[in-house]
Design a protein around this motif. Structure first.
Motif, mmCIF file in Angstrom:
data_model
loop_
_atom_site.group_PDB
_atom_site.id
_atom_site.type_symbol
_atom_site.label_atom_id
_atom_site.label_comp_id
_atom_site.label_asym_id
_atom_site.label_seq_id
_atom_site.Cartn_x
_atom_site.Cartn_y
_atom_site.Cartn_z
ATOM 1 N N SER A 90 0.992 -1.141 -0.177
ATOM 2 C CA SER A 90 -0.063 -0.394 0.277
ATOM 3 C C SER A 90 1.198 1.081 -0.052
ATOM 4 N N HIS A 91 1.900 1.302 0.374
ATOM 5 C CA HIS A 91 3.169 2.635 0.451
ATOM 6 C C HIS A 91 3.871 2.240 0.312
ATOM 7 N N PRO A 92 4.416 1.683 -0.533
ATOM 8 C CA PRO A 92 6.266 1.262 -1.143
ATOM 9 C C PRO A 92 6.890 2.111 -1.185
ATOM 10 N N ASP A 93 6.830 3.468 -1.194
ATOM 11 C CA ASP A 93 7.610 4.176 -1.593
ATOM 12 C C ASP A 93 8.130 5.029 0.007
ATOM 13 N N LEU A 94 7.060 4.650 0.993
ATOM 14 C CA LEU A 94 7.031 5.120 1.805
ATOM 15 C C LEU A 94 8.290 3.719 2.971
ATOM 16 N N VAL A 95 8.321 2.564 2.410
ATOM 17 C CA VAL A 95 8.421 1.782 2.691
ATOM 18 C C VAL A 95 10.244 1.525 2.224
ATOM 19 N N GLU A 96 10.498 1.844 1.352
ATOM 20 C CA GLU A 96 11.355 2.542 0.119
ATOM 21 C C GLU A 96 12.147 3.520 1.168
ATOM 22 N N GLN A 97 11.675 4.419 1.892
ATOM 23 C CA GLN A 97 12.608 5.598 2.385
ATOM 24 C C GLN A 97 13.585 4.874 3.361
ATOM 25 N N ALA A 142 15.947 -0.256 -3.061
ATOM 26 C CA ALA A 142 16.754 1.331 -2.142
ATOM 27 C C ALA A 142 17.986 0.937 -2.150
ATOM 28 N N THR A 143 18.493 0.231 -2.369
ATOM 29 C CA THR A 143 19.761 0.080 -2.521
ATOM 30 C C THR A 143 21.142 0.473 -3.264
ATOM 31 N N GLY A 144 20.318 0.396 -4.640
ATOM 32 C CA GLY A 144 21.310 1.305 -5.935
ATOM 33 C C GLY A 144 22.516 -0.220 -6.419
ATOM 34 N N GLY A 145 22.445 -1.361 -5.778
ATOM 35 C CA GLY A 145 24.325 -1.834 -5.807
ATOM 36 C C GLY A 145 25.143 -1.955 -4.643
ATOM 37 N N ARG A 146 24.809 -0.637 -4.001
ATOM 38 C CA ARG A 146 26.086 -0.133 -2.761
ATOM 39 C C ARG A 146 25.599 -1.366 -1.316
ATOM 40 N N ARG A 160 26.097 -1.438 5.089
ATOM 41 C CA ARG A 160 26.324 -2.712 3.808
ATOM 42 C C ARG A 160 25.439 -3.888 3.083
ATOM 43 N N ILE A 161 24.343 -3.991 4.620
ATOM 44 C CA ILE A 161 23.452 -4.943 4.832
ATOM 45 C C ILE A 161 22.144 -4.446 5.174
ATOM 46 N N VAL A 162 21.199 -3.971 3.972
ATOM 47 C CA VAL A 162 19.827 -3.694 4.726
ATOM 48 C C VAL A 162 18.928 -5.101 5.191
ATOM 49 N N LEU A 163 18.324 -5.042 5.249
ATOM 50 C CA LEU A 163 16.838 -6.206 5.443
ATOM 51 C C LEU A 163 15.905 -5.737 5.029
ATOM 52 N N THR A 164 14.628 -6.146 5.395
ATOM 53 C CA THR A 164 13.612 -6.247 4.276
ATOM 54 C C THR A 164 12.247 -5.999 5.066
ATOM 55 N N ASN A 165 11.438 -5.457 5.201
ATOM 56 C CA ASN A 165 10.201 -4.723 6.038
ATOM 57 C C ASN A 165 9.319 -6.286 5.353
ATOM 58 N N THR A 166 9.321 -7.586 6.284
ATOM 59 C CA THR A 166 8.994 -8.791 6.518
ATOM 60 C C THR A 166 8.895 -9.333 7.233
ATOM 61 N N PHE A 167 9.488 -8.475 8.653
ATOM 62 C CA PHE A 167 9.028 -8.995 9.603
ATOM 63 C C PHE A 167 8.539 -10.425 10.263
ATOM 64 N N ARG A 168 6.791 -9.946 10.061
ATOM 65 C CA ARG A 168 5.881 -10.801 10.742
ATOM 66 C C ARG A 168 4.939 -11.334 9.131
ATOM 67 N N ALA A 169 5.661 -11.324 8.021
ATOM 68 C CA ALA A 169 5.044 -12.176 6.729
ATOM 69 C C ALA A 169 4.930 -12.985 6.592
ATOM 70 N N ALA A 190 7.546 -8.052 -2.383
ATOM 71 C CA ALA A 190 7.586 -6.758 -2.300
ATOM 72 C C ALA A 190 8.732 -6.202 -1.373
ATOM 73 N N GLY A 191 8.692 -7.246 -0.234
ATOM 74 C CA GLY A 191 9.684 -6.506 0.748
ATOM 75 C C GLY A 191 11.327 -6.650 -0.001
ATOM 76 N N VAL A 192 10.907 -7.774 -0.920
ATOM 77 C CA VAL A 192 12.485 -7.893 -1.723
ATOM 78 C C VAL A 192 12.946 -6.699 -2.295
ATOM 79 N N GLU A 193 11.936 -7.141 -3.129
ATOM 80 C CA GLU A 193 12.281 -5.896 -4.475
ATOM 81 C C GLU A 193 12.592 -4.399 -4.383
ATOM 82 N N ILE A 194 10.973 -4.071 -2.896
ATOM 83 C CA ILE A 194 12.122 -2.753 -2.569
ATOM 84 C C ILE A 194 12.694 -2.188 -2.018
ATOM 85 N N SER A 195 13.323 -3.070 -0.966
ATOM 86 C CA SER A 195 15.299 -3.065 -0.435
ATOM 87 C C SER A 195 16.170 -3.075 -1.500
#
Length: 307
Positions: free
Chosen positions: A58-65, A113-117, A76-85, A105-110
Motif C-alpha cells: 500500500s505504501h512502497p514509496d514510504l517503505v523504500e525510504q 533502495a540499495t542501488g547495488g550499494r 552494507r547490509i539492509v533487511l526487508t519489511n517482512t518481519f511479520r510476513a 515486494a519487501g525484497v524488491e523494495i529493499s
C-alpha cells in the motif's frame, strides 16, 4: 555490482565453507548492517495497530525510504519489511492471501533502495504463537516459515535473517526452513530475561542457543532487540566462545520509557557508537541497531568502527 558489494559477496560465499569463514571475515572486517524498521515506519506515519508488512503493497514509496536512508548512512547490509510476513502472523490482520506478494515486494523494495550499494538480507520474525501453550504445532510453524522463506528467496534475497526469536524451538524450525532455500541464514535470539538479562524469555542461555542454532544449520549466530548496546558485550562474548560461526549483534537504542504515551529511547547515536566498540572487541562481525535506532546511529557506527 558495485565495489562496495564485492567484499560481501566474497563473505557470503565463505559462509557455506566453514574452514574459510574466519580468514574471509578477517579480510572483510566488521560489516555494518541497518537499524530499526518498525520505529522508522511509525515516524513515516504507520498508524498504531497496522501491520507494517502490508505497507509493502500500500505504501512502497514510504517503505523504500527506510533502507535507502540506511544505505546512505553506511549500511552494507539492509533487511526487508517482512518481519511479520509469515502466514500465522498475517492471519491476525486478515491478509493470509497476500503472503507471497508481501514478501516479494519487501525484497524488491529493499533491492531498489540499495542501488547495488548493499546486500539485502530478508527478515523472518516469529509467528506470534507459542508451541509451549499449544497454540501452534511444529508442523504448522514449518509450513509457515517454509512458505515465507521460499517467497523471499524467489524474490532475490541475498540471505535470510531469522530474528527476534524468544523460543529456541521456533527459531530452530525457522532456520531449517530457511536453509532449505540454499541461501545463507542468520539466526538471532532475544536475550532480555533472567537476573542478568542473559537469557531468552524461555530461559535459554547464549551457549545453548548457539549450539542449537548451529546444529540447525545457521551460518551466522546472533542476538537482537531486548536491551541496549552495553548489555550485549557479555552476550556477544559468550556467543563467540560457543560457536565458530560469525556473530551478528543488533541492539536497541537503550530501554525505552513512555513519555506522553510514546516510547522514547534515551541512548544517543554517539553513545551507541562508542559502546559498540566493546561489542566489536568481544568478537561481533556484523553489527547494527534494532528498536529506536535510526540512520544517524548507523552513520555514527560507520565513523566509529568503519564498515
Amino acid at each position: 555490482m558495485s565495489p562496495l558489494s564485492q567484499p560481501l559477496i566474497t563473505l557470503l560465499s565463505s559462509l557455506t565453507a566453514r574452514s574459510e569463514t574466519a580468514p574471509c571475515l578477517r579480510a572483510a572486517g566488521v560489516v555494518i548492517t541497518d537499524g530499526a524498521w518498525g520505529t522508522q515506519l511509525q515516524a513515516r506515519g504507520l498508524p498504531p495497530g497496522t501491520c507494517p508488512d502490508t505497507w509493502n503493497l500500500s505504501h512502497p514509496d514510504l517503505v523504500e525510504q527506510v533502507p535507502r536512508a540506511y544505505v546512505e548512512a553506511g549500511s552494507r547490509i539492509v533487511l526487508t519489511n517482512t518481519f511479520r510476513a509469515n502466514r500465522l502472523a498475517l492471519a491476525d490482520h486478515g491478509v493470509t492471501d497476500s503472503v507471497e506478494a508481501i514478501n516479494r515486494a519487501g525484497v524488491e523494495i529493499s533491492r531498489r533502495a540499495t542501488g547495488g550499494r548493499a546486500l539485502v538480507f530478508a527478515s523472518i520474525g516469529p509467528s506470534g504463537r507459542l508451541l509451549l501453550a499449544g497454540t501452534v504445532t511444529e508442523e504448522e510453524l514449518m509450513t509457515a516459515f517454509d512458505e515465507q522463506a521460499r517467497a523471499l528467496a524467489a524474490a532475490g534475497a541475498d540471505a535470510l535473517v531469522v530474528e527476534t526469536m524468544a523460543d529456541l524451538d521456533e527459531a530452530r524450525i525457522a532456520v531449517v526452513a530457511a536453509k532449505a532455500t540454499g541461501l545463507p541464514v542468520v539466526a538471532c535470539m532475544v536475550f532480555d530475561s533472567g537476573a542478568d538479562q542473559d537469557r531468552t524469555m524461555m530461559g535459554t542461555t547464549p551457549e545453548d542457543a548457539a549450539r542449537a542454532l548451529e546444529a540447525a544449520g545457521a551460518d551466522v549466530i546472533g542476538a537482537n532487540c531486548g536491551q541496549g548496546i552495553e548489555g550485549y558485550v557479555g552476550i556477544c562474548r559468550r556467543l563467540v566462545n560457543a560457536t565458530d560461526r560469525p556473530v551478528w549483534i543488533k541492539a536497541n537504542a537503550g530501554v525505552p520509557t513512555l513519555v506522553d504515551g510514546e516510547a522514547v529511547y534515551a541512548t544517543s547515536p554517539a553513545q551507541f557508537a562508542s559502546a559498540s566498540r566493546a561489542v566489536v572487541d568481544a568478537g561481533a562481525r556484523f553489527i547494527g541497531g534494532c528498536c529506536g535506532t535510526t540512520p544517524e546511529f548507523i552513520r555514527a557506527l560507520a565513523r566509529e568502527i568503519g564498515s
